[in-house]
Design a protein around this motif. Structure first.
Motif, PDB file in Angstrom:
ATOM      1  N   ALA A 313     -10.483 137.221  85.409  1.00 17.19           N
ATOM      2  CA  ALA A 313      -9.863 138.356  84.718  1.00 17.19           C
ATOM      3  C   ALA A 313     -10.395 138.429  83.298  1.00 17.19           C
ATOM      4  N   ALA A 314     -11.215 139.453  83.029  1.00 16.61           N
ATOM      5  CA  ALA A 314     -11.851 139.589  81.716  1.00 16.61           C
ATOM      6  C   ALA A 314     -11.539 140.925  81.061  1.00 16.61           C
ATOM      7  N   SER A 315     -10.456 141.566  81.479  1.00 12.18           N
ATOM      8  CA  SER A 315     -10.129 142.875  80.901  1.00 12.18           C
ATOM      9  C   SER A 315      -9.538 142.757  79.496  1.00 12.18           C
ATOM     10  N   LEU A 316      -9.007 141.587  79.163  1.00  8.08           N
ATOM     11  CA  LEU A 316      -8.432 141.348  77.844  1.00  8.08           C
ATOM     12  C   LEU A 316      -9.207 140.252  77.121  1.00  8.08           C
ATOM     13  N   ARG A 317      -9.286 140.378  75.816  1.00  5.86           N
ATOM     14  CA  ARG A 317      -9.930 139.339  75.007  1.00  5.86           C
ATOM     15  C   ARG A 317      -9.012 138.120  74.901  1.00  5.86           C
ATOM     16  N   PRO A 318      -9.553 136.941  74.643  1.00  7.79           N
ATOM     17  CA  PRO A 318      -8.721 135.732  74.536  1.00  7.79           C
ATOM     18  C   PRO A 318      -7.599 135.861  73.524  1.00  7.79           C
ATOM     19  N   GLU A 319      -7.865 136.496  72.379  1.00  5.99           N
ATOM     20  CA  GLU A 319      -6.820 136.631  71.366  1.00  5.99           C
ATOM     21  C   GLU A 319      -5.697 137.558  71.832  1.00  5.99           C
ATOM     22  N   GLU A 320      -6.026 138.544  72.685  1.00  7.15           N
ATOM     23  CA  GLU A 320      -4.986 139.415  73.225  1.00  7.15           C
ATOM     24  C   GLU A 320      -4.094 138.664  74.209  1.00  7.15           C
ATOM     25  N   LYS A 321      -4.690 137.806  75.024  1.00 11.16           N
ATOM     26  CA  LYS A 321      -3.899 136.993  75.938  1.00 11.16           C
ATOM     27  C   LYS A 321      -3.000 136.037  75.157  1.00 11.16           C
ATOM     28  N   GLU A 322      -3.525 135.454  74.110  1.00  9.09           N
ATOM     29  CA  GLU A 322      -2.721 134.550  73.281  1.00  9.09           C
ATOM     30  C   GLU A 322      -1.515 135.280  72.698  1.00  9.09           C
ATOM     31  N   ARG A 323      -1.727 136.497  72.243  1.00 10.21           N
ATOM     32  CA  ARG A 323      -0.635 137.257  71.634  1.00 10.21           C
ATOM     33  C   ARG A 323       0.459 137.568  72.656  1.00 10.21           C
ATOM     34  N   ILE A 324       0.076 137.945  73.872  1.00 15.67           N
ATOM     35  CA  ILE A 324       1.062 138.257  74.911  1.00 15.67           C
ATOM     36  C   ILE A 324       1.878 137.016  75.272  1.00 15.67           C
ATOM     37  N   TRP A 325       1.192 135.911  75.481  1.00 13.31           N
ATOM     38  CA  TRP A 325       1.878 134.688  75.871  1.00 13.31           C
ATOM     39  C   TRP A 325       2.724 134.112  74.728  1.00 13.31           C
ATOM     40  N   LYS A 326       2.305 134.339  73.500  1.00 15.97           N
ATOM     41  CA  LYS A 326       3.065 133.821  72.361  1.00 15.97           C
ATOM     42  C   LYS A 326       4.442 134.488  72.286  1.00 15.97           C
ATOM     43  N   GLU A 327       4.544 135.732  72.696  1.00 12.02           N
ATOM     44  CA  GLU A 327       5.840 136.419  72.693  1.00 12.02           C
ATOM     45  C   GLU A 327       6.818 135.725  73.637  1.00 12.02           C
ATOM     46  N   LEU A 328       6.352 135.356  74.823  1.00 12.75           N
ATOM     47  CA  LEU A 328       7.203 134.627  75.756  1.00 12.75           C
ATOM     48  C   LEU A 328       7.480 133.218  75.244  1.00 12.75           C
ATOM     49  N   GLY A 329       6.475 132.604  74.626  1.00 13.05           N
ATOM     50  CA  GLY A 329       6.654 131.247  74.108  1.00 13.05           C
ATOM     51  C   GLY A 329       7.695 131.172  73.006  1.00 13.05           C
ATOM     52  N   ASP A 330       7.700 132.154  72.131  1.00 18.96           N
ATOM     53  CA  ASP A 330       8.696 132.166  71.051  1.00 18.96           C
ATOM     54  C   ASP A 330      10.111 132.268  71.623  1.00 18.96           C
ATOM     55  N   TRP A 331      10.274 133.115  72.636  1.00 18.19           N
ATOM     56  CA  TRP A 331      11.591 133.218  73.266  1.00 18.19           C
ATOM     57  C   TRP A 331      11.973 131.892  73.918  1.00 18.19           C
ATOM     58  N   CYS A 332      11.019 131.262  74.603  1.00 21.55           N
ATOM     59  CA  CYS A 332      11.291 130.016  75.320  1.00 21.55           C
ATOM     60  C   CYS A 332      11.717 128.908  74.359  1.00 21.55           C
ATOM     61  N   VAL A 333      11.037 128.777  73.236  1.00 23.80           N
ATOM     62  CA  VAL A 333      11.375 127.748  72.253  1.00 23.80           C
ATOM     63  C   VAL A 333      12.788 127.963  71.715  1.00 23.80           C
ATOM     64  N   GLN A 334      13.104 129.201  71.403  1.00 26.55           N
ATOM     65  CA  GLN A 334      14.425 129.509  70.869  1.00 26.55           C
ATOM     66  C   GLN A 334      15.518 129.288  71.916  1.00 26.55           C
ATOM     67  N   ARG A 335      15.263 129.722  73.134  1.00 21.63           N
ATOM     68  CA  ARG A 335      16.271 129.583  74.184  1.00 21.63           C
ATOM     69  C   ARG A 335      16.483 128.117  74.549  1.00 21.63           C
ATOM     70  N   ARG A 336      15.451 127.328  74.523  1.00 21.51           N
ATOM     71  CA  ARG A 336      15.592 125.906  74.830  1.00 21.51           C
ATOM     72  C   ARG A 336      16.466 125.210  73.784  1.00 21.51           C
ATOM     73  N   LYS A 337      16.309 125.593  72.540  1.00 18.43           N
ATOM     74  CA  LYS A 337      17.144 125.027  71.476  1.00 18.43           C
ATOM     75  C   LYS A 337      18.603 125.422  71.671  1.00 18.43           C
ATOM     76  N   GLU A 338      18.846 126.661  72.069  1.00 15.09           N
ATOM     77  CA  GLU A 338      20.215 127.119  72.295  1.00 15.09           C
ATOM     78  C   GLU A 338      20.867 126.371  73.446  1.00 15.09           C
ATOM     79  N   ARG A 339      20.110 126.122  74.462  1.00 13.25           N
ATOM     80  CA  ARG A 339      20.651 125.389  75.610  1.00 13.25           C
ATOM     81  C   ARG A 339      20.986 123.949  75.234  1.00 13.25           C
ATOM     82  N   GLU A 340      20.112 123.340  74.488  1.00 17.60           N
ATOM     83  CA  GLU A 340      20.346 121.960  74.074  1.00 17.60           C
ATOM     84  C   GLU A 340      21.587 121.875  73.177  1.00 17.60           C
TER      85      GLU A 340
END
Length: 348
Positions: A313-340
């Motif tokens: 899959a080469a339709s997106l540049r690496p930095e674009e993929k990083e940006r998309i995944w970082k949005e989910l990662g930020d939510w995951c980090v915050q939600r994990r802290k709330e659960r703990e």
């Protein structure tokens, strides 16, 4: 006494010869070797090459004084050369020193290139479709699931390397495990061999919309992808994760098509969080029991669509993929802290 060989003696000798000018006829007999047409003894035509006669750069020699005109008569027609099989266009380029003649094939000759193949065939199959029997020798890949999952990842299907090794996203070119760490979803780098322990360690589950292996997504049909949507809904209802991450646009297109009965319209697709009414695994049965013991109705898992992690899959540049995944990662980090903090016992 007069000397021998005087001018008067030479003149006398010439006077004694027959009345003809000196020539080689008497000794070489050149006229006997000249070609003369036998069709008409009165019309003697010197045979010449038709190519030389038609060439614009060739000058016809003057007829011999000893033969009649070279113009053919009605009684002795000259054979015409056979026409060429293909029309040829002569382009003459003149220079100061020479003239070059180039033969160009007639442009009306049909092209030898085959017609473009259709990108898809009937039954929702792409031009690169491969039947399940082609990879029937490869084993399937079991899901990695557990109750109380934070994110449930939905991939396309096992690749060849994944099926051989028995671990998800195992091909070296696949970015899944790298993006998990760079986005913050996992606190440490992980490898494909660790996929079975992800639900217990980090609350991350793994499944696919199509169970059978293939070399690429192009070998799957749209029909079998759509058929996998019902199974995904059932898994989400059973395990009740907080979030479903759809790993790739084509997977979300199938889910949307099955739900709405039509494909995504232009401008409807977007990466990231989807609308609240797009939740997956909604339970409306009051008597339903989830895998973690929860009973009754359930509002479903929120949906996040990420970019594909496949190396193809080469339709997106690496930095674009990083940006998309970082949005989910930020939510995951915050939600994990709330659960703990709430003492929910969620893996960190």
């Amino acid at each position: 006494m007069a000397p021998h060989g005087t001018e008067e003696d030479a003149t006398a000798l010439v006077a004694d010869l027959p009345g003809q000018e000196p020539s080689f006829n008497g000794r070489l007999q050149l006229k006997n070797f000249m070609f003369i047409s036998k069709t008409n003894s009165e019309s003697q035509v010197v045979r010449r090459s038709s190519r030389l006669a038609k060439s614009p750069s060739t000058v016809s020699p003057s007829p011999s004084p000893s033969t009649p005109s070279s113009q053919p008569s009605a009684a002795s027609p000259v054979k015409k050369p056979r026409p060429a099989k293909r029309k040829v266009e002569e382009i003459t380029t003149s220079t100061t020193t020479s003239t070059t003649t180039t033969a160009v094939v007639n442009r009306s000759t049909p092209s030898a290139s085959p017609a473009k193949r259709s990108r898809s065939s009937g039954g929702g199959r792409s031009s690169g479709y491969a039947p399940p029997s082609m990879y029937a020798h490869l084993p399937g890949l079991p899901d990695a699931v557990a109750p109380n999952m934070l994110i449930f990842f939905i991939g396309l299907n096992p690749g060849i390397e994944t099926a051989r090794t028995g671990h998800a996203y195992a091909h070296p070119s696949n970015l899944f495990w790298k993006l998990l760490y760079s986005s913050g979803i996992t606190p440490v780098p992980c490898k494909a061999a660790e996929d079975r322990g992800m639900p217990e360690r980090y609350g991350l589950g793994l499944t696919n919309i199509v169970a059978r292996p293939s070399r690429s997504g192009a070998e799957l049909s749209r029909v079998e992808m759509d058929a996998g949507v019902a199974a995904l809904e059932a898994k989400c209802a059973r395990w009740r994760p907080e979030v479903v991450c759809v790993v790739g646009k084509s997977i979300w297109e199938s889910i949307f098509r099955v739900r709405r009965g039509r494909p995504l319209a232009k401008g409807e697709f977007r990466y990231g969080w989807q609308d609240e009414n797009e939740r997956m695994g909604v339970v409306e049965d009051d008597d339903a029991v989830a895998e973690d013991g929860q009973r009754g109705r359930w509002g479903g898992a929120r949906v996040f669509v990420s970019s594909s992690t496949s190396g193809l899959a080469a339709s997106l540049r690496p930095e674009e993929k990083e940006r998309i995944w970082k949005e989910l990662g930020d939510w995951c980090v915050q939600r994990r802290k709330e659960r703990e903090a709430a003492g929910a016992g969620v893996p960190s």
